[in-house]
Design an enzyme around this catalytic site. Sequence first.
Site, PDB file in Angstrom:
ATOM      1  N   TYR A  19       0.809  -1.208   0.000  1.00  0.00           N
ATOM      2  CA  TYR A  19       0.000   0.000   0.000  1.00  0.00           C
ATOM      3  C   TYR A  19       0.846   1.262   0.000  1.00  0.00           C
ATOM      4  O   TYR A  19       1.948   1.293   0.511  1.00  0.00           O
ATOM      5  CB  TYR A  19      -0.992   0.016   1.164  1.00  0.00           C
ATOM      6  CG  TYR A  19      -0.416  -0.165   2.550  1.00  0.00           C
ATOM      7  CD1 TYR A  19      -0.335   0.912   3.436  1.00  0.00           C
ATOM      8  CD2 TYR A  19       0.002  -1.407   2.999  1.00  0.00           C
ATOM      9  CE1 TYR A  19       0.150   0.749   4.723  1.00  0.00           C
ATOM     10  CE2 TYR A  19       0.486  -1.580   4.280  1.00  0.00           C
ATOM     11  CZ  TYR A  19       0.560  -0.502   5.133  1.00  0.00           C
ATOM     12  OH  TYR A  19       1.045  -0.671   6.404  1.00  0.00           O
ATOM     13  N   ASP A  62      -2.939  -5.176  18.573  1.00  0.00           N
ATOM     14  CA  ASP A  62      -4.294  -5.335  18.058  1.00  0.00           C
ATOM     15  C   ASP A  62      -5.224  -5.995  19.074  1.00  0.00           C
ATOM     16  O   ASP A  62      -6.413  -5.695  19.112  1.00  0.00           O
ATOM     17  CB  ASP A  62      -4.273  -6.118  16.745  1.00  0.00           C
ATOM     18  CG  ASP A  62      -3.609  -5.327  15.623  1.00  0.00           C
ATOM     19  OD1 ASP A  62      -3.412  -4.104  15.775  1.00  0.00           O
ATOM     20  OD2 ASP A  62      -3.261  -5.934  14.591  1.00  0.00           O
TER      21      ASP A  62
END
Length: 188
Positions: free
Chosen positions: A130, A169
């Site tokens: 990305y 996370d």
Amino acid sequence: MKIISTAIPDVKILEPKVFGDDRGFFMETWNAQLFSELGIQHGFVQDNHSRSVKNTLRGLHYQIEKPQGKLVRVTRGEVFDVAVDLRKDSPTFGRWVGEYLSEHNNRMMWVPPGFAHGFLVTSDSADFQYKCTDFYAPEYERTILWNDPTLAIDWEIKHENTFLLSAKDKAGDSFEQAKSELKGVSLQ
């Protein structure tokens, strides 16, 4: 380049033209002029590449300052990619969209600045690449829990106890907790 709309108008699915024959294929994945014509007029300053094994779930990440827009794609394998609108002045604030991105469908997703982003690897492994519109700023990075009940993201997987998550996370905030730090990102 084909543009596919999503339930959140600012998040776009991009399908490049792929030219292939028995030697392989060619496709254009970034063209500043074309993307500008499509309404994506952000400059990119950083490219990232991660490789993850099946059932790895990364996210939902965002930055409270220096928000990053991301043009994401998968060059090997498949992921279920998710964007959550965190722009307080947006009519789609708190809503999410998800899309399968893979080496086979060659789709890319444009995730504008002001969104949380995450993905789940659905193939044996996946290479995820990305482009970012701003630099990574760890002091501003935050995480929303992937399974936040308010967001109710349907990861389309029945065995969530097999997800591989980083400590960061696993320790993410709820959406309700995250809202207190959001300052509102321009809808431009």
